[in-house]
Design an enzyme around this catalytic site. Structure first.
Site: not given
Length: 395
Positions: A249, A258, A284
């Site tokens: 990220n 995503d 996650e």
């Protein structure tokens, strides 16, 4: 049903317009049977049949749109044009009533046959059975119209002149109205069932990955635990965590994150067996529930998942925020495995043990599996019949 129909009001506007026009056609037809009409009665009856046919055509188009089929918007115009042309020409040429009736019956039969084809059910669930019932009702009307057409074609002139009696038409019109009312009511019921199913899916499915969310996972775990404990079969659990996902990220952005989550969820789901259940446990983290699975089998499945993800790069070429140089990202996972053989059937204990094993896998360097297999090996073997797999029953 009314609430569900209101929520889908844009979808059923074709039904509403069709039923309104159908009602106007019936009103004109009833008016033609009174003494208030001016001019030949046949003109009013022809106009009534045209309106009825137009209303039914719009209703069938609305049904096709509801089913997700291709809608031919010119079809309604074709029906009206055909009826108006036939009726106008035959009335002006004073053609025999036999051919006038046959032409109108043929168009109505065409509409009901097309509607019956649009209502064919697919599958064996409740919704499919309702569609089959609606299809049968439309087919029944079509069969009656075909029988009436044959009767008109074979009738002598005296019988043909009596065909316009109000008593004969009243039965036919009442039956058609009942069928249309029943079909629309059943379709509203289907719409209500689909709306409830959609709400249930929203409540239990993760919107990003399409797997079960935390709530759905808890419900599935409770059901699997109850069945496993009742028939005394082991139940396994895996918690799979994406390694260094925060760095993905931070470096590539949340859009890529995503994509990675969705890709890994799909990869894990493809590696599962029949009866296994996957859900999103955390940000996650994914949890996998496995019926009739002991500690050793859980380790085998965990290793399969770990290996597949390790050798399957996640393509991010379609993400707009990424440069063309970066085409794929390699990912690894850490897995905590556990089964009821070592911690029992208590759901909270299974989750806690799997989470603890996942923590140990991260401490040991990630991209690995940790389970309670050592505890199982320390136990003395228990004699008994080998358990048969009941994954399909438990699922």
């Amino acid at each position: 049903m009314i609430s569900g129909a209101y929520q889908q009001r844009r979808l059923i506007m074709g039904w509403v317009r069709g039923l309104l026009i159908f009602g106007c056609g019936l009103a004109v037809y009833f008016f033609s049977q009174t003494s208030l009409i001016i001019g030949p009665q046949s003109i009013y009856i022809a106009a009534a049949v045209t309106l009825v046919a137009q209303g039914l055509s719009q209703l069938v188009n609305g049904i096709r749109m509801f089913r997700g089929y291709r809608v031919y918007r010119y079809w309604t115009l074709l029906v009206i044009t055909t009826l108006l042309a036939c009726n106008a020409v035959m009335l002006n040429m004073h053609v025999s009533n036999r051919w006038l009736l046959l032409s109108n019956l043929a168009v109505l039969l065409w509409i009901f046959a097309y509607g019956s084809r649009s209502l064919v059910g697919h599958g064996k669930d409740f919704v499919a059975n309702v569609f089959w019932l609606c299809c049968s009702l439309f087919a029944m009307v079509g069969l009656i119209l075909a029988i009436v057409a044959v009767k008109v074609g074979l009738a002598d002139q005296a019988s043909l002149d009596g065909f316009g009696d109000w008593s004969i038409h009243a039965y036919l019109v009442s039956f058609f109205m009942l069928v249309i009312t029943a079909v629309v009511s059943l379709l509203l019921l289907v719409m209500h069932v689909k709306a409830q199913a959609g709400l249930q899916a929203i409540a239990t499915l993760d919107g990003l990955t399409g797997v079960l969310n935390r709530r759905g996972l808890q419900e599935a775990a409770s059901r699997m635990q109850a069945v496993s404990q009742r028939i005394q079969l082991p139940m396994g659990m895996l918690i799979v965590d994406l390694d260094y996902f925060k760095k993905v990220n931070d470096v590539y952005g949340h859009l890529v994150g995503d994509v990675v989550l969705k890709s890994c969820a799909g990869t894990i789901r493809a590696a599962l067996r029949g009866g296994d259940v996957i859900g999103r446990y955390g940000g996650e983290e994914f949890c996998i529930l496995m019926p009739n699975t002991g500690e050793q089998e859980a380790m085998v499945l965990a290793e399969r998942i770990r290996r597949i993800i390790e050798v399957t790069p996640v393509s991010i070429a379609g993400v707009e925020s990424m440069s063309r140089e970066t085409q794929a990202i390699k990912c690894t996972v850490s897995v905590g495995a556990v089964s009821s053989e070592t911690v029992g059937y208590v759901i909270d204990a299974l989750f806690a043990a799997a989470d603890q094993n996942l923590y140990r896998a991260k401490q040991k360097g990630r991209n690995r599996i940790v389970s309670n297999i050592e505890q199982l090996l320390d136990k003395s073997p228990v004699k008994g019949k080998s358990a048969k797999r009941h994954a399909s029953v438990i699922a």
